[in-house]
Design an enzyme around this catalytic site. Structure first.
Site, PDB file in Angstrom:
ATOM      1  N   ASP A   8      24.670  27.892 -30.502  1.00  0.00           N
ATOM      2  CA  ASP A   8      23.239  27.598 -30.428  1.00  0.00           C
ATOM      3  C   ASP A   8      22.507  28.942 -30.465  1.00  0.00           C
ATOM      4  O   ASP A   8      23.115  30.000 -30.701  1.00  0.00           O
ATOM      5  CB  ASP A   8      22.899  26.726 -29.206  1.00  0.00           C
ATOM      6  CG  ASP A   8      22.944  27.486 -27.881  1.00  0.00           C
ATOM      7  OD1 ASP A   8      23.387  28.657 -27.863  1.00  0.00           O
ATOM      8  OD2 ASP A   8      22.544  26.900 -26.847  1.00  0.00           O
ATOM      9  N   CYS A  65      27.515  29.289 -26.619  1.00  0.00           N
ATOM     10  CA  CYS A  65      26.116  29.086 -26.217  1.00  0.00           C
ATOM     11  C   CYS A  65      25.809  30.121 -25.141  1.00  0.00           C
ATOM     12  O   CYS A  65      26.537  31.109 -25.001  1.00  0.00           O
ATOM     13  CB  CYS A  65      25.839  27.646 -25.780  1.00  0.00           C
ATOM     14  SG  CYS A  65      26.630  27.116 -24.249  1.00  0.00           S
ATOM     15  N   THR A  67      25.847  29.969 -21.747  1.00  0.00           N
ATOM     16  CA  THR A  67      26.893  30.001 -20.717  1.00  0.00           C
ATOM     17  C   THR A  67      28.264  29.609 -21.252  1.00  0.00           C
ATOM     18  O   THR A  67      29.277  29.864 -20.595  1.00  0.00           O
ATOM     19  CB  THR A  67      26.561  28.997 -19.594  1.00  0.00           C
ATOM     20  OG1 THR A  67      26.463  27.698 -20.205  1.00  0.00           O
ATOM     21  CG2 THR A  67      25.257  29.353 -18.897  1.00  0.00           C
ATOM     22  N   HIS A  98      49.469  26.463 -22.319  1.00  0.00           N
ATOM     23  CA  HIS A  98      49.617  25.272 -21.472  1.00  0.00           C
ATOM     24  C   HIS A  98      48.883  24.042 -22.003  1.00  0.00           C
ATOM     25  O   HIS A  98      49.377  22.929 -21.854  1.00  0.00           O
ATOM     26  CB  HIS A  98      49.075  25.557 -20.056  1.00  0.00           C
ATOM     27  CG  HIS A  98      49.915  26.543 -19.306  1.00  0.00           C
ATOM     28  ND1 HIS A  98      49.786  26.735 -17.946  1.00  0.00           N
ATOM     29  CD2 HIS A  98      50.892  27.389 -19.704  1.00  0.00           C
ATOM     30  CE1 HIS A  98      50.640  27.665 -17.550  1.00  0.00           C
ATOM     31  NE2 HIS A  98      51.317  28.084 -18.602  1.00  0.00           N
ATOM     32  N   HIS A 134      54.076  20.545 -20.175  1.00  0.00           N
ATOM     33  CA  HIS A 134      52.736  20.732 -20.747  1.00  0.00           C
ATOM     34  C   HIS A 134      52.431  19.651 -21.781  1.00  0.00           C
ATOM     35  O   HIS A 134      51.326  19.120 -21.834  1.00  0.00           O
ATOM     36  CB  HIS A 134      52.611  22.122 -21.360  1.00  0.00           C
ATOM     37  CG  HIS A 134      52.787  23.227 -20.370  1.00  0.00           C
ATOM     38  ND1 HIS A 134      52.043  23.290 -19.204  1.00  0.00           N
ATOM     39  CD2 HIS A 134      53.623  24.288 -20.338  1.00  0.00           C
ATOM     40  CE1 HIS A 134      52.422  24.348 -18.513  1.00  0.00           C
ATOM     41  NE2 HIS A 134      53.371  24.972 -19.169  1.00  0.00           N
TER      42      HIS A 134
HETATM   43  C1  RB5 Z   1      20.019  27.318 -23.967  1.00  0.00           C
HETATM   44  O1  RB5 Z   1      18.872  27.839 -23.355  1.00  0.00           O
HETATM   45  C2  RB5 Z   1      21.131  27.202 -22.959  1.00  0.00           C
HETATM   46  O2  RB5 Z   1      20.866  26.151 -22.095  1.00  0.00           O
HETATM   47  C3  RB5 Z   1      22.456  27.000 -23.664  1.00  0.00           C
HETATM   48  O3  RB5 Z   1      22.707  28.072 -24.524  1.00  0.00           O
HETATM   49  C4  RB5 Z   1      23.662  26.885 -22.777  1.00  0.00           C
HETATM   50  O4  RB5 Z   1      23.746  27.923 -21.851  1.00  0.00           O
HETATM   51  C5  RB5 Z   1      23.885  25.562 -22.151  1.00  0.00           C
HETATM   52  O5  RB5 Z   1      24.893  25.292 -21.507  1.00  0.00           O
END
Ligand code: RB5
Length: 148
Positions: A8, A65, A67, A98, A134
């Site tokens: 993203d 993304c 996080t 695993h 596994h």
């Molecule tokens: C986008 O702002 C953010 O929410 C996305 O990149 C991600 O971290 C979501 O889990």
């Protein structure tokens, strides 16, 4: 291997940084977007990338993304995906050994480029252990998908 990659807006820059590195390891990369830092919704990019992996069109997938959490949750909704969110190369190695993870997720707001390269290298260069215990656990995950 044929590697599918998607991100993203939060993961866009790291995706661009990682692509040439994946190629330098001898793989081909297909980019499923996004193609700028304009705000988008991560499920819209996770899904086509994940579908390309489970269809066999691509060998492995990498999604990014902010996080790594949202895009990994979205990718894991596609049947047949085992997407592992990794923050270090040990996790990447172990999820290949695993879990036979076929997709890797990373968080661009959590890790830097150097660490990401180490994670990607471990993910792409580690084989599944083929250990019976596994395999049995992975088969149970597949059964959970069928039971839904
Ligand atoms: C986008 O702002 C953010 O929410 C996305 O990149 C991600 O971290 C979501 O889990």
């Amino acid at each position: 291997m044929k590697i599918a990659i998607a991100a993203d807006h939060g993961g866009y820059k790291l995706k661009e940084e990682i692509k040439p590195y994946i190629e330098s390891l001898g793989h081909t990369v297909t980019d499923f977007g996004t193609y700028s830092e304009d705000s988008v919704d991560y499920p819209d990019y996770a899904a086509p990338c994940a579908r390309a992996v489970v269809s066999g069109e691509m060998d492995r997938g990498i999604v990014i993304c902010g996080t790594g959490i949202g895009i990994s949750i979205a990718a894991n909704k596609i049947k047949g995906v085992r997407c592992a969110l990794c923050t270090d190369p040990v996790m990447a190695r172990l999820t290949r050994e695993h879990n036979d993870a076929n997709m890797l997720a990373m968080g661009a707001r959590i890790i830097g480029g150097e660490l990401a390269r180490g994670i990607v290298k471990a993910f792409l260069e580690t084989d599944f252990s083929n250990g019976k215990r596994h395999m049995d656990r992975i088969n149970k995950i597949t059964e959970l998908e069928r039971a839904k």
